[in-house]
Design a protein around this motif. Structure first.
Motif, PDB file in Angstrom:
ATOM      1  N   MET A   1      -1.588  52.424  35.520  1.00  0.00           N
ATOM      2  CA  MET A   1      -1.608  52.291  37.016  1.00  0.00           C
ATOM      3  C   MET A   1      -1.095  53.220  37.843  1.00  0.00           C
ATOM      4  O   MET A   1      -1.617  53.839  38.812  1.00  0.00           O
ATOM      5  CB  MET A   1      -1.385  51.015  37.197  1.00  0.00           C
ATOM      6  N   TYR A   2       0.290  53.715  37.365  1.00  0.00           N
ATOM      7  CA  TYR A   2       0.856  54.768  38.178  1.00  0.00           C
ATOM      8  C   TYR A   2       0.979  56.146  37.458  1.00  0.00           C
ATOM      9  O   TYR A   2       1.205  56.008  36.405  1.00  0.00           O
ATOM     10  CB  TYR A   2       2.302  54.170  38.445  1.00  0.00           C
ATOM     11  N   LYS A   3       0.603  56.797  38.492  1.00  0.00           N
ATOM     12  CA  LYS A   3       0.657  58.626  37.716  1.00  0.00           C
ATOM     13  C   LYS A   3       1.805  59.159  38.365  1.00  0.00           C
ATOM     14  O   LYS A   3       1.895  60.652  37.856  1.00  0.00           O
ATOM     15  CB  LYS A   3      -0.819  58.999  38.242  1.00  0.00           C
ATOM     16  N   LYS A   4       2.774  58.918  39.239  1.00  0.00           N
ATOM     17  CA  LYS A   4       3.501  59.553  39.813  1.00  0.00           C
ATOM     18  C   LYS A   4       4.763  58.799  40.616  1.00  0.00           C
ATOM     19  O   LYS A   4       4.552  57.656  40.956  1.00  0.00           O
ATOM     20  CB  LYS A   4       2.901  60.511  40.946  1.00  0.00           C
ATOM     21  N   LEU A   5       5.976  59.194  40.514  1.00  0.00           N
ATOM     22  CA  LEU A   5       6.973  58.835  41.171  1.00  0.00           C
ATOM     23  C   LEU A   5       7.565  59.561  42.299  1.00  0.00           C
ATOM     24  O   LEU A   5       7.681  60.704  42.248  1.00  0.00           O
ATOM     25  CB  LEU A   5       8.114  58.793  40.052  1.00  0.00           C
ATOM     26  N   ILE A   6       7.489  58.753  43.575  1.00  0.00           N
ATOM     27  CA  ILE A   6       7.906  59.349  44.772  1.00  0.00           C
ATOM     28  C   ILE A   6       9.173  58.845  45.040  1.00  0.00           C
ATOM     29  O   ILE A   6       9.563  57.791  45.126  1.00  0.00           O
ATOM     30  CB  ILE A   6       6.886  58.933  45.961  1.00  0.00           C
ATOM     31  N   ILE A   7      10.345  59.780  45.044  1.00  0.00           N
ATOM     32  CA  ILE A   7      11.660  59.336  45.547  1.00  0.00           C
ATOM     33  C   ILE A   7      11.955  59.896  46.923  1.00  0.00           C
ATOM     34  O   ILE A   7      11.690  61.115  47.260  1.00  0.00           O
ATOM     35  CB  ILE A   7      12.651  59.647  44.400  1.00  0.00           C
ATOM     36  N   VAL A   8      12.042  58.851  47.746  1.00  0.00           N
ATOM     37  CA  VAL A   8      12.250  59.272  49.134  1.00  0.00           C
ATOM     38  C   VAL A   8      13.857  59.284  49.370  1.00  0.00           C
ATOM     39  O   VAL A   8      14.647  58.497  49.002  1.00  0.00           O
ATOM     40  CB  VAL A   8      11.723  58.216  50.034  1.00  0.00           C
ATOM     41  N   THR A   9      14.338  60.576  49.721  1.00  0.00           N
ATOM     42  CA  THR A   9      15.792  60.878  50.035  1.00  0.00           C
ATOM     43  C   THR A   9      15.905  61.029  51.712  1.00  0.00           C
ATOM     44  O   THR A   9      15.070  60.911  52.322  1.00  0.00           O
ATOM     45  CB  THR A   9      16.122  62.028  49.147  1.00  0.00           C
ATOM     46  N   ARG A  10      17.146  60.937  51.837  1.00  0.00           N
ATOM     47  CA  ARG A  10      17.685  61.427  53.226  1.00  0.00           C
ATOM     48  C   ARG A  10      18.702  62.602  53.154  1.00  0.00           C
ATOM     49  O   ARG A  10      19.313  62.763  52.106  1.00  0.00           O
ATOM     50  CB  ARG A  10      18.228  60.037  53.806  1.00  0.00           C
ATOM     51  N   LYS A  11      18.846  63.012  54.082  1.00  0.00           N
ATOM     52  CA  LYS A  11      20.005  64.066  54.134  1.00  0.00           C
ATOM     53  C   LYS A  11      21.528  63.279  54.398  1.00  0.00           C
ATOM     54  O   LYS A  11      21.290  62.463  55.020  1.00  0.00           O
ATOM     55  CB  LYS A  11      19.797  64.990  55.382  1.00  0.00           C
ATOM     56  N   THR A  12      22.255  63.890  53.727  1.00  0.00           N
ATOM     57  CA  THR A  12      23.646  63.277  53.893  1.00  0.00           C
ATOM     58  C   THR A  12      24.322  63.748  55.220  1.00  0.00           C
ATOM     59  O   THR A  12      23.730  64.638  56.022  1.00  0.00           O
ATOM     60  CB  THR A  12      24.513  63.933  52.625  1.00  0.00           C
TER      61      THR A  12
END
Length: 314
Positions: A1-12
């Motif tokens: 079902m899932y083909k990719k992992l999106i990791i949403v980050t932020r600037k420190t």
């Protein structure tokens, strides 16, 4: 079902300082000469990157991983076959949820000792189990109500916590407001519309102010309103409405029930804005000729909660 992992980050915070002062040494000089603790910025930076490394290694499912910075989220195209993981504070979850559609979000707390993380049920080393549960359709998910505003030209903006409708500066906003067949012209510091998730946030300050004024005047403060995250109602408050020959103050607070709208028509030649969740850079212009309809959105945010019930306190 899932083909990719999106990791949403932020600037420190340290990254933000370096962008502001051009170099790390200049940032350190400024902070220390202002009496601040630069070492704490360094500790936060180290903890965040350590958490990101743990997270990426633990999510080794032979799926492509893509890092997306928070600043790119409003324009990023989230595909339906991508599983979304956020690594940051509550605000990162709120701002991501508006753009991912109906996809579930796994929210990871990068530093539990620093951030309470009401919306962050997972530590970095717990994310793998959460992802597996989502992939196997075993995850427990909360559906959280979003607010939406739609302008008469078709532009649309969602809010996880709250919408602000008013002026971009500290001048008074001028507009016509209508709800439940009542209408009036107002001059105020703007209108806040809150979801259940946001009912303990910005809008709660309006209740604190009202309670303080009631005590000062010898009255009894009213109860602060808190709504569950899933509640389909929205709460609105007019900030500091001014009463004059040309402006009224009868419509100052209320509850929008399912199917009800709050209507606003801008009477400001310029400087009118609508933004959500404190993101002033991502706004809609709300100047003369613009009218807005505010309601509960059909789209909901889907937040994965922990097995121990984390994320279910509100």
């Amino acid at each position: 079902m899932y083909k990719k992992l999106i990791i949403v980050t932020r600037k420190t915070c340290l990254q933000g300082l370096v962008e502001r002062f051009n170099t790390r040494s200049q940032a350190k000089f400024y902070i220390e000469h202002a009496g601040g603790d630069f070492a704490d910025y360094e500790r936060e930076e180290e903890a965040y990157h350590r958490s990101l490394d743990i997270l990426r290694r633990s999510l080794d499912f032979e799926l492509p991983q893509q890092l997306v910075d928070r600043s790119l989220v409003p324009t990023f195209q989230f595909q339906k076959d991508a599983l979304v993981v956020t690594l940051g504070q509550d605000g990162l979850v709120a701002n991501t949820a508006k753009y991912v559609g109906n996809q579930p979000i796994i929210a990871v707390n990068p530093e539990p000792s620093r951030f309470d993380g009401v919306l962050l049920p997972f530590a970095p080393d717990q994310a793998r189990n959460a992802v597996v549960n989502v992939m196997e359709a075993k995850a427990k998910i909360r559906e959280i109500t979003l607010a939406e505003v739609v302008l008469n030209d078709g532009q649309r903006l969602l809010a996880f916590n709250d919408l602000f409708i008013g002026a971009s500066s500290h001048i008074s906003a001028l507009y016509r407001i209508a709800c439940n067949q009542k209408s009036e012209i107002q001059s105020s510091s703007g209108v806040l519309v809150s979801t259940g998730a946001g009912s303990t946030g910005w809008i709660s300050s309006a209740f604190n102010m009202a309670a303080g004024l009631a005590r000062f005047c010898g009255g009894t403060p009213g109860k602060t309103i808190r709504l569950p995250w899933e509640d389909r109602r929205l709460l609105y408050v007019v900030r500091e409405p001014f009463l004059s020959r040309h402006s009224q103050a009868a419509i100052v607070a209320g509850m929008l029930r399912p199917g009800e709208d709050l209507s606003l028509e801008s009477l400001m030649p310029s400087g009118g804005v609508i933004f959500s969740d404190g993101m002033e850079a991502d706004f809609l212009n709300f100047n003369s000729g613009a009218s807005a309809q505010v309601r509960a959105a059909e789209q909901r945010a889907h937040l994965v909660v922990g097995e121990s019930g984390a994320g279910e306190k509100r």
